[in-house]
Design an enzyme around this catalytic site. Structure first.
Site, short mmCIF file in Angstrom:
data_model
loop_
_atom_site.label_atom_id
_atom_site.label_comp_id
_atom_site.label_asym_id
_atom_site.label_seq_id
_atom_site.Cartn_x
_atom_site.Cartn_y
_atom_site.Cartn_z
N ASN A 7 0.87 -1.17 0.00
CA ASN A 7 0.00 0.00 0.00
C ASN A 7 0.91 1.22 0.00
OD1 ASN A 7 -1.47 2.32 0.89
ND2 ASN A 7 -3.08 1.01 1.70
N GLU A 34 -3.91 1.76 -3.00
CA GLU A 34 -4.12 3.17 -2.65
C GLU A 34 -3.20 4.08 -3.46
OE1 GLU A 34 -5.42 5.52 1.43
OE2 GLU A 34 -4.22 3.70 1.61
N ASP A 150 -3.74 -5.01 0.72
CA ASP A 150 -4.10 -4.44 2.01
C ASP A 150 -5.52 -4.91 2.32
OD1 ASP A 150 -4.86 -2.94 4.18
OD2 ASP A 150 -4.49 -0.99 3.25
N ASN A 152 -6.96 -4.78 5.30
CA ASN A 152 -7.57 -4.02 6.39
C ASN A 152 -8.22 -4.95 7.41
OD1 ASN A 152 -7.18 -1.13 6.34
ND2 ASN A 152 -8.27 -1.10 4.38
N ASP A 221 -1.56 -6.37 5.84
CA ASP A 221 -1.24 -6.60 4.43
C ASP A 221 -0.85 -8.06 4.27
OD1 ASP A 221 -0.98 -3.59 3.28
OD2 ASP A 221 -0.19 -3.72 5.32
N ASP A 250 2.72 4.59 5.26
CA ASP A 250 2.49 4.04 6.58
C ASP A 250 2.44 2.50 6.57
OD1 ASP A 250 0.15 4.29 5.14
OD2 ASP A 250 -0.96 5.36 6.69
N HIS A 251 2.48 1.93 5.37
CA HIS A 251 2.59 0.48 5.19
C HIS A 251 3.99 0.14 4.68
CE1 HIS A 251 -1.89 -0.42 5.07
NE2 HIS A 251 -1.88 0.89 4.92
#
Length: 260
Positions: A7, A34, A150, A152, A221, A250-251
């Site tokens: 991501n 994303e 990802d 989530n 992930d 942030d991933h």
């Protein structure tokens, strides 16, 4: 064959970072989520110059998924089947050929689902039901299938540094976790957990509250493998160090090696 998922949290904001990582990690196939770009504005030429074929299913400012492949695409499918009214760009599937066999890879950006008392959580669960149906159908092909992205979803308490902090979050709700387990129960394997059962294996650290510095991570992930792909799994891991780079996502990337 090295396959990675990441991501990237905005392909334009992270373009230089992506180039650095691709040069360092050299995946044969990279699934991005994303990307936050429409197809026409996606910087495909940058990745093509690095030797990748590019497939994109984009959306302005939000969502968006892409697949970069050093092998040419035999087939590209944009959008998760099951709801023609769903306009969110969250699923991209591609088929490549290697050594006379088909390899099917999907780049997935599963809905976040927060807040849980809203339609966003209902949409997440409906989306996961559609993914379950499609994933089951893919198994009937008896191909090497890699469902990467990802999700989530925090599958188990061990997949969070502080599980108690996530009990009110859509990523850790019993319904989300049950839907993830249902994918596994079809016959898919969680590649990272097949290779590493230890604690402290995370893929996301929030930008807020010093999460990276405090190692307040979670593992959301995943690469889920069909039995044919699992039989060829040689290694899996994360490129955790990229979270410490300048202007990081942030991933962090998650990857597998398949003996094909």
């Amino acid at each position: 064959m090295k396959i990675a998922t990441w991501n990237i949290n905005g392909v334009k904001a992270r373009l230089e970072t992506a180039q650095t990582w691709l040069g360092e990690a050299a995946p044969d196939i990279a699934c991005l989520q994303e990307v936050k770009s429409v197809d026409e504005a996606f910087p495909a030429a940058v990745f093509e110059d690095l030797g990748y074929n590019v497939a994109v299913h984009g959306q302005k400012s939000f969502n968006g998924v892409a697949i970069l492949s050093k092998l040419p695409f035999d087939e590209v499918i944009r959008g998760l089947p099951g709801d023609d009214t769903d306009e969110q760009a969250r699923y991209l599937e591609a088929v490549v050929s290697h050594a006379g066999s088909a390899l099917r890879v999907a780049s997935i950006y599963l809905p976040n689902g927060n807040p849980i008392a809203t339609e966003k959580f209902s949409y997440k669960l409906r989306w996961m039901e559609r993914l379950h149906t499609h994933a089951r159908q893919l198994l009937e092909l008896e191909e090497c299938v890699v469902l990467a992205g990802d999700y989530n979803v925090i599958p188990e308490p061990v997949d969070a540094r502080s599980p108690h902090k996530w009990t009110g979050d859509a990523l850790f709700q019993p319904e989300s976790r049950a839907a993830f387990r249902s994918l596994m129960n079809l016959g898919y394997a969680d590649a990272v957990r097949a290779c590493d059962a230890s604690e402290d294996v995370y893929t996301f650290w929030d930008y807020q509250a010093g999460a990276w510095q405090k190692n307040e991570g979670i593992r959301i992930d995943h690469l889920l493998l069909s039995p044919q792909a699992t039989d060829r799994l040689a290694a899996a891991g994360t490129d955790r160090h990229t979270r410490g780079w300048e202007k990081p996502s942030d991933h962090v990337p998650v990857w597998i090696d398949l003996d094909l």
